[in-house]
Write an enzyme that holds these catalytic residues in place. Structure first.
Site, PDB file in Angstrom:
ATOM      1  N   GLY A 165       9.804 -40.087  14.719  1.00  0.00           N
ATOM      2  CA  GLY A 165      10.735 -40.493  13.679  1.00  0.00           C
ATOM      3  C   GLY A 165      10.552 -41.989  13.498  1.00  0.00           C
ATOM      4  N   THR A 166       9.611 -42.336  12.663  1.00  0.00           N
ATOM      5  CA  THR A 166       9.216 -43.750  12.615  1.00  0.00           C
ATOM      6  C   THR A 166      10.205 -44.624  11.854  1.00  0.00           C
ATOM      7  OG1 THR A 166       7.710 -43.066  10.871  1.00  0.00           O
ATOM      8  CG2 THR A 166       6.756 -43.514  13.022  1.00  0.00           C
TER       9      THR A 166
ATOM     10  N   ARG B  76      16.293 -31.553   7.612  1.00  0.00           N
ATOM     11  CA  ARG B  76      17.477 -32.273   8.090  1.00  0.00           C
ATOM     12  C   ARG B  76      18.681 -31.384   7.839  1.00  0.00           C
ATOM     13  NH1 ARG B  76      14.878 -35.210   4.296  1.00  0.00           N
ATOM     14  NH2 ARG B  76      13.764 -37.106   4.857  1.00  0.00           N
TER      15      ARG B  76
ATOM     16  N   LYS C 113     -16.759 -61.308  -9.977  1.00  0.00           N
ATOM     17  CA  LYS C 113     -17.667 -61.648 -11.061  1.00  0.00           C
ATOM     18  C   LYS C 113     -18.955 -62.257 -10.522  1.00  0.00           C
ATOM     19  CE  LYS C 113     -15.376 -62.989 -14.696  1.00  0.00           C
ATOM     20  NZ  LYS C 113     -14.465 -63.996 -15.284  1.00  0.00           N
TER      21      LYS C 113
ATOM     22  N   MET D 157      -6.505 -66.477 -15.438  1.00  0.00           N
ATOM     23  CA  MET D 157      -7.335 -67.676 -15.503  1.00  0.00           C
ATOM     24  C   MET D 157      -8.379 -67.450 -16.574  1.00  0.00           C
ATOM     25  SD  MET D 157      -7.684 -68.170 -11.460  1.00  0.00           S
ATOM     26  CE  MET D 157      -7.899 -66.439 -11.257  1.00  0.00           C
TER      27      MET D 157
ATOM     28  N   TYR E 114      -0.435 -33.665  12.896  1.00  0.00           N
ATOM     29  CA  TYR E 114      -0.049 -33.517  11.494  1.00  0.00           C
ATOM     30  C   TYR E 114       0.850 -34.665  11.056  1.00  0.00           C
ATOM     31  CZ  TYR E 114       4.564 -31.914  13.032  1.00  0.00           C
ATOM     32  OH  TYR E 114       5.799 -31.868  13.589  1.00  0.00           O
TER      33      TYR E 114
ATOM     34  N   ARG F 219      15.568 -30.030  12.590  1.00  0.00           N
ATOM     35  CA  ARG F 219      16.230 -31.032  13.427  1.00  0.00           C
ATOM     36  C   ARG F 219      17.713 -30.694  13.544  1.00  0.00           C
ATOM     37  NH1 ARG F 219      16.359 -37.087  11.232  1.00  0.00           N
ATOM     38  NH2 ARG F 219      17.917 -36.220   9.827  1.00  0.00           N
TER      39      ARG F 219
ATOM     40  N   HIS G 284      19.372 -44.824   1.839  1.00  0.00           N
ATOM     41  CA  HIS G 284      19.761 -43.508   1.335  1.00  0.00           C
ATOM     42  C   HIS G 284      19.136 -43.238  -0.031  1.00  0.00           C
ATOM     43  CE1 HIS G 284      22.462 -40.692  -0.798  1.00  0.00           C
ATOM     44  NE2 HIS G 284      22.468 -40.082   0.366  1.00  0.00           N
TER      45      HIS G 284
ATOM     46  N   ARG H  11     -18.681 -54.586 -13.423  1.00  0.00           N
ATOM     47  CA  ARG H  11     -17.827 -54.283 -12.283  1.00  0.00           C
ATOM     48  C   ARG H  11     -17.536 -52.790 -12.297  1.00  0.00           C
ATOM     49  NH1 ARG H  11     -12.819 -57.572 -14.949  1.00  0.00           N
ATOM     50  NH2 ARG H  11     -13.086 -56.616 -16.965  1.00  0.00           N
TER      51      ARG H  11
ATOM     52  N   ARG I 187     -16.336 -70.046 -15.677  1.00  0.00           N
ATOM     53  CA  ARG I 187     -15.586 -68.791 -15.585  1.00  0.00           C
ATOM     54  C   ARG I 187     -14.941 -68.634 -14.216  1.00  0.00           C
ATOM     55  NH1 ARG I 187     -20.078 -64.373 -16.865  1.00  0.00           N
ATOM     56  NH2 ARG I 187     -18.256 -63.157 -17.536  1.00  0.00           N
TER      57      ARG I 187
ATOM     58  N   CYS J 103       7.385 -37.384  11.229  1.00  0.00           N
ATOM     59  CA  CYS J 103       8.225 -36.928  10.123  1.00  0.00           C
ATOM     60  C   CYS J 103       8.962 -38.083   9.471  1.00  0.00           C
ATOM     61  CB  CYS J 103       9.208 -35.875  10.607  1.00  0.00           C
ATOM     62  SG  CYS J 103      10.331 -36.474  11.865  1.00  0.00           S
TER      63      CYS J 103
ATOM     64  N   SER K  82       7.743 -35.220  17.600  1.00  0.00           N
ATOM     65  CA  SER K  82       7.604 -35.620  16.211  1.00  0.00           C
ATOM     66  C   SER K  82       8.138 -37.045  16.100  1.00  0.00           C
ATOM     67  CB  SER K  82       8.385 -34.673  15.301  1.00  0.00           C
ATOM     68  OG  SER K  82       8.292 -35.140  13.974  1.00  0.00           O
TER      69      SER K  82
ATOM     70  N   GLY L 277      -5.909 -62.004 -17.333  1.00  0.00           N
ATOM     71  CA  GLY L 277      -5.073 -62.929 -18.084  1.00  0.00           C
ATOM     72  C   GLY L 277      -4.557 -64.119 -17.306  1.00  0.00           C
TER      73      GLY L 277
HETATM   74  P1  ADP Z   1     -12.640 -62.587 -18.000  1.00  0.00           P
HETATM   75  O1  ADP Z   1     -12.481 -62.814 -16.554  1.00  0.00           O
HETATM   76  O2  ADP Z   1     -11.367 -62.732 -18.760  1.00  0.00           O
HETATM   77  O3  ADP Z   1     -13.371 -61.318 -18.296  1.00  0.00           O
HETATM   78  P2  ADP Z   1     -15.104 -63.976 -18.535  1.00  0.00           P
HETATM   79  O4  ADP Z   1     -15.463 -65.041 -17.598  1.00  0.00           O
HETATM   80  O5  ADP Z   1     -15.792 -62.690 -18.373  1.00  0.00           O
HETATM   81  O6  ADP Z   1     -13.529 -63.789 -18.546  1.00  0.00           O
HETATM   82  O7  ADP Z   1     -15.368 -64.539 -19.981  1.00  0.00           O
HETATM   83  C1  ADP Z   1     -14.879 -63.904 -21.123  1.00  0.00           C
HETATM   84  C2  ADP Z   1     -15.996 -63.728 -22.110  1.00  0.00           C
HETATM   85  O8  ADP Z   1     -16.625 -64.955 -22.376  1.00  0.00           O
HETATM   86  C3  ADP Z   1     -17.121 -62.832 -21.652  1.00  0.00           C
HETATM   87  O9  ADP Z   1     -16.874 -61.489 -21.824  1.00  0.00           O
HETATM   88  C4  ADP Z   1     -18.239 -63.286 -22.544  1.00  0.00           C
HETATM   89  O10 ADP Z   1     -18.151 -62.636 -23.779  1.00  0.00           O
HETATM   90  C5  ADP Z   1     -17.954 -64.749 -22.704  1.00  0.00           C
HETATM   91  N1  ADP Z   1     -18.866 -65.505 -21.844  1.00  0.00           N
HETATM   92  C6  ADP Z   1     -18.686 -65.867 -20.571  1.00  0.00           C
HETATM   93  N2  ADP Z   1     -19.746 -66.520 -20.095  1.00  0.00           N
HETATM   94  C7  ADP Z   1     -20.623 -66.585 -21.100  1.00  0.00           C
HETATM   95  C8  ADP Z   1     -21.940 -67.114 -21.236  1.00  0.00           C
HETATM   96  N3  ADP Z   1     -22.557 -67.708 -20.235  1.00  0.00           N
HETATM   97  N4  ADP Z   1     -22.540 -66.979 -22.428  1.00  0.00           N
HETATM   98  C9  ADP Z   1     -21.913 -66.354 -23.448  1.00  0.00           C
HETATM   99  N5  ADP Z   1     -20.707 -65.839 -23.396  1.00  0.00           N
HETATM  100  C10 ADP Z   1     -20.061 -65.942 -22.224  1.00  0.00           C
HETATM  101 MG    MG Z   2     -15.075 -60.755 -18.435  1.00  0.00          MG
HETATM  102 MG    MG Z   3      -9.513 -63.135 -19.822  1.00  0.00          MG
END
Ligand code: ADP
Ligand code: MG
Ligand code: MG
Length: 903
Positions: free
Chosen positions: A792-793, A587, A28, A108, A877, A643, A483, A365, A97, A857, A790, A106
């Site tokens: 045979g690891t 085999r 991020k 953090m 190969y 073999r 096996h 990303r 963030r 192999c 060949s 999910g």
């Molecule tokens: P995750 O890793 O779960 O995607 P983010 O850090 O991207 O979490 O935050 C989740 C959401 O929070 C973002 O998609 C955005 O909508 C909101 N958010 C994060 N930072 C800001 C910010 N500086 N201003 C407004 N909204 C924010």
């Molecule tokens: Mg996000």
């Molecule tokens: Mg999230």
């Protein structure tokens, strides 16, 4: 001491970091910096590095110098934004963030609107009464997130109060709540906060900030995050970075919104802009499903309304597209989409917010995609001239190619399901079925039309029929080359092996606290090694034109040959269809298990003397010959490596009394004789016992029969006009003289066969497996006798590392968790150890014979990491199970491209 800074600023059109610094800034942070450098509007902020997180894990405190750096960078944001953190009249608010180098969904969470307190809220409302709804909305959100994420007090009761409030007001959506309602919620939230935490809600913004930073660091080490990393093999990371960023508000008014988008369709790869957004919303409202998200583009919005039976009037009023609603911001978003794609040359996943009509980018990303989308996007980007075919090849994840060949669990189903436990990802694909505990039941149930999953402590050749009938196989013992694992991969059947946490007892097993009885339904994910209770939705992809096209590029780019391990004509035909350029391992012993053959083979084993053995072998000869003919025909002139008999003989005789009695009856010999032979064959260390070429030296007639069958089959099929190329391979050679001895016998047999055929010719080779460490170290001598090697690891790893293939599961899993071995050495070659033996053998072998043909192999032949390594040391190969062939072709091509591009 590292020379890196602790904190990296992004803002004012210039960032300290860039996209290459993921390891230090997290994905991020690195991409936020990159967007700033590209001139894309991003709210300014700063990233605290993953190195600081690593320090925090040791001391549980934010180091003093980092505190100083944070203060300094807050001041930079203040100067840029003309707001001041904690200032009552002109406050600056932050989001805090998390973000590691690998995405961990999910794990953090994000705290938004940080820096609010009573005084700031009151002053704001007094100063800008028209914004009071938004201010209270932000405060109630902040209190909830702080309680949940920083104080770990949960959010359910807060949500519950909103639900109660909505009910009382007769409204459906939080956006319908009035200012007074939100003000009331803030008051009750503050009380709830005190009740849940025993403390007043902190009023000092700096205290809030440091607590939030600590919470992000702490979340890195929490058990859930640990489990996630373990289940997904995420290793080698320092920790998570923390991004502190000035807030922009999608919940400010009705000209504000927040949304997410993909630059192309992540499920099909089609080149249109796909995104969803919500008016007057914040953070994860879009994905949390509190209201129905709206399409960003008008065209898709119209389509969506049609599909959902929504009238145009209602759509335009309640669900307008972003294109219609804030056209300028939409246009700008489209430009950014193009700019990002041109820059990253890839599918992008973005998050954005519109504050009072103005667009801000919050994240980008490289987007996750299905294999279908991956292929389509790669092809279209080549056509668009964005990337060349080399780069396109690097875009295809070889592991994902597996999904094209096996069913997999629907990602949405997997996201909501909790596995009962984890074993080894022994054979990819997914399976749903009713649990049975033995091969007989598997057969009976499946004949009755039921889908079954066979659960065993471990499997043996006697389970083959049951494995065939089952949808998937789950074992408590055994590693990646047990096996069950090897056979399942060969069958293209899903298998989770070595799940040590399983407690098997009569008619049931216990896993992760759940009891599963015979007949209960479970789901296996053989690609991840996970076991679920109940039936999860599966889907199977289709092989399509796109895949063929990319495979064609890969075939052209690769240098390594790709062959398949195939034991039967049916396997060979499959391998050929998947594009195998030969058979790297047949085999022969697998041919002895089917049907009546096992009886004849047992007769041979139980014979008293040479004459008795010859008699049984004479019966086996035509059977073997026919198998080889089928194999040669299926491979249509491609080389076939066969073999000679390898496993210890005890694997072929029955251990159970009733089976021994049956055998005695069939052969017309006393039971005692069967039993004494079984006892004789028993070995304390069968893997190091009478097997491989040792068998051929003790009973030359066995190998002679096999060689004769091979040559006669080659002559026969040769007459049909195919150029047959058998490669006869002698297993388990450790010393040159072992090879000389067996080779001499083979050559005599070959000469006799050819002479009998009137001096006919066959294009054959005689070579050996390199699977005993001694052979690797003396490969220069062995190469004088061998026309090919060949590797045979499997055995080379077993003997080289000293890990029993059948017993190493439990401690290898622990080794993986402790990082003693990064990966299971039976799954991905231990490059610095066993790989070094391979390297030495290649080098020494080629010193003797510069053109020595060298392949692999072992099961490693289908592992992309290993393939990359083997490409580097000059193998000719690799050979792997038929289903793995396309994966190996892609991996071999990637290795060649990476070498070419110096990557
Ligand atoms: P995750 O890793 O779960 O995607 P983010 O850090 O991207 O979490 O935050 C989740 C959401 O929070 C973002 O998609 C955005 O909508 C909101 N958010 C994060 N930072 C800001 C910010 N500086 N201003 C407004 N909204 C924010
Ligand atoms: Mg996000
Ligand atoms: Mg999230």
């Amino acid at each position: 001491m590292s020379s890196h800074m602790n904190v990296y600023y992004f803002g004012s059109g210039k960032a300290d970091g860039d996209r290459t610094m993921k390891h230090l800034l997290g994905g991020k942070g690195a991409n936020l910096a990159e967007m700033v450098n590209m001139g894309i509007p991003v709210p300014p902020g700063f990233t605290i590095t993953t190195e600081v997180c690593a320090k925090y894990q040791k001391t549980q405190a934010i180091p003093a110098d980092v505190i100083e750096d944070v203060k300094h960078n807050v001041a930079r944001v203040e100067a840029e934004m003309h707001h001041k953190f904690g200032d009552v009249q002109n406050p600056l608010l932050f989001s805090v963030r998390s973000g590691a180098a690998a995405s961990m969904p999910g794990m953090m969470d994000t705290v938004l609107n940080l820096g609010l307190n009573h005084a700031i809220v009151d002053a704001w409302v007094a100063r800008q009464p028209e914004q009071s709804r938004f201010v209270y909305d932000s405060y109630r959100r902040f209190i909830t997130m702080y309680a949940d994420i920083v104080m770990q007090a949960g959010r359910e009761e807060f949500e519950e109060e909103i639900t109660v409030m909505k009910k009382a007001r007769g409204t459906k959506f939080d956006s319908d709540l009035q200012t007074s309602d939100l003000k009331e919620l803030v008051e009750s939230f503050l009380k709830l906060y005190k009740k849940k935490t025993g403390e007043d809600f902190p009023q000092d913004p700096w205290e809030q900030l440091y607590a939030a930073i600590r919470a992000v660091f702490r979340s890195w080490g929490n058990p859930r995050a640990d489990v996630y990393r373990r289940l997904n093999n995420i290793t080698g990371l320092l920790g998570t970075a923390v991004n502190v960023q000035s807030m922009v508000f999608g919940n400010q008014n009705d000209r504000s919104a927040t949304g997410v988008a993909f630059s192309r369709s992540p499920s099909t790869g089609a080149n249109y802009f796909y995104g969803e957004y919500l008016v007057n919303a914040q953070g994860e409202d879009v994905v949390a499903g509190i209201r129905t998200p709206q399409q960003i583009g008008k065209e898709l919005s119209l389509k969506w309304a049609q599909e959902n039976n929504i009238t145009e009037e209602e759509r335009a009023l309640r669900y307008p597209s972003m294109e219609e609603f804030v056209p300028d911001a939409y246009k700008q978003l489209c430009d950014i989409r193009t700019k990002l794609e041109l820059h990253y040359k890839d599918l992008m996943d973005i998050e954005f917010t519109v504050e009072d009509g103005r667009l801000w980018m919050l994240q980008c990303r490289v987007g996750k995609r299905t294999i279908h989308a991956a292929l389509r996007i790669a092809i279209e980007m080549v056509e668009e001239g964005l990337i060349n075919t080399d780069e396109a090849i690097l875009r295809v994840d070889p592991e994902q190619v597996d999904h094209l060949l096996h069913p997999s669990i629907e990602p949405t189903a997997a996201a909501h399901a909790h596995p009962l436990g984890k074993g080894l990802a022994a054979s990819p694909g997914a399976a749903v079925g009713q649990v049975v505990f033995d091969a007989d039941a598997a057969l009976k149930w499946s004949e009755a039309g039921k889908k079954v999953i066979m659960v065993r402590l471990e499997t043996s050749p006697e389970d083959l029929a049951g494995m065939h009938a089952a949808q998937g196989i789950l074992t408590a013992r055994g590693g990646m080359t047990s096996h069950a694992a090897v056979v399942a991969r060969g069958m293209g059947k899903c298998c989770v092996s070595g799940c040590g946490e399983i407690h098997l007892s009569a008619g049931q097993f216990e896993l992760g606290g759940t009891i599963i009885k015979e007949g209960d339904v479970i789901t296996l994910d053989g690609s991840k090694g996970l076991i679920y209770a109940g039936a999860l939705a599966l889907h199977t992809a289709k092989l399509e034109g796109d895949f063929e096209k990319v495979l064609q590029w890969c075939r052209q780019a690769k240098r390594l040959g790709v062959r398949a391990n195939a034991d039967t004509p049916a396997d060979a035909a499959k391998a050929h269809a998947f594009g195998a350029e030969g058979v790297g391992l047949c085999r022969t012993e697998h041919m002895f298990f089917e049907g009546k053959r096992i009886e004849v083979f047992r007769e041979m084993i139980l014979a008293d003397d040479f004459a008795g053995r010859e008699k049984a072998l004479a019966k086996l000869l035509p059977i073997q010959r026919e198998d080889f003919e089928g194999l040669f025909r299926a491979m249509k002139g491609a080389p076939v490596t066969i073999r000679l008999l390898d496993p210890p003989l005890h694997e072929f005789v029955p251990n159970e009394l009733h089976a021994q009695e049956e055998l005695a009856k069939k052969l017309g010999i006393p039971l005692a004789k069967v039993q004494s032979r079984v006892t004789e064959l028993h070995e304390l260390n069968p893997m190091l016992g009478l097997r491989g070429c040792r068998l051929g030296i003790m009973y030359p007639e066995v190998y002679n029969m096999q060689v004769r069958a091979i040559m006669e089959a080659a002559l026969m099929v040769g007459k049909e006009g195919l150029h047959v190329r058998p490669e006869i391979m002698i297993p388990l050679v450790g010393k040159r003289s072992e090879l000389s001895f067996t080779k001499k016998n083979a050559e005599d047999t070959i000469a006799a066969v050819l002479k009998k055929a009137g001096g006919a010719k066959v294009d054959y080779m005689l070579g050996t497996m390199i699977e005993v460490p001694r052979a690797a170290l003396t490969a220069d001598q062995i190469a004088e006798e061998a026309e090919f090697f060949s590797f045979g690891t499997n055995d080379l790893t077993q003997m080289g590392c000293g890990f029993s293939r059948d017993d190493a599961g439990p401690f290898l899993r622990l080794y993986g968790e402790l990082g003693i071995y990064d990966r299971d050495p039976f799954q991905s070659l231990d490059q610095e150890g066993i790989g070094e033996l391979v390297r030495i053998a290649v080098q020494k072998g080629r010193k003797t014979k510069p053109n020595l043909k060298v392949g692999i192999c072992g099961e490693h032949g289908g592992d992309p990491r290993t393939i990359h390594f083997l490409h580097g040391i000059g193998l000719d190969y690799v050979s792997c199970s038929p289903y793995r062939v396309p994966v190996a072709i892609v991996a071999a091509a990637r290795a060649a491209v990476k070498e070419k591009l110096g990557k």
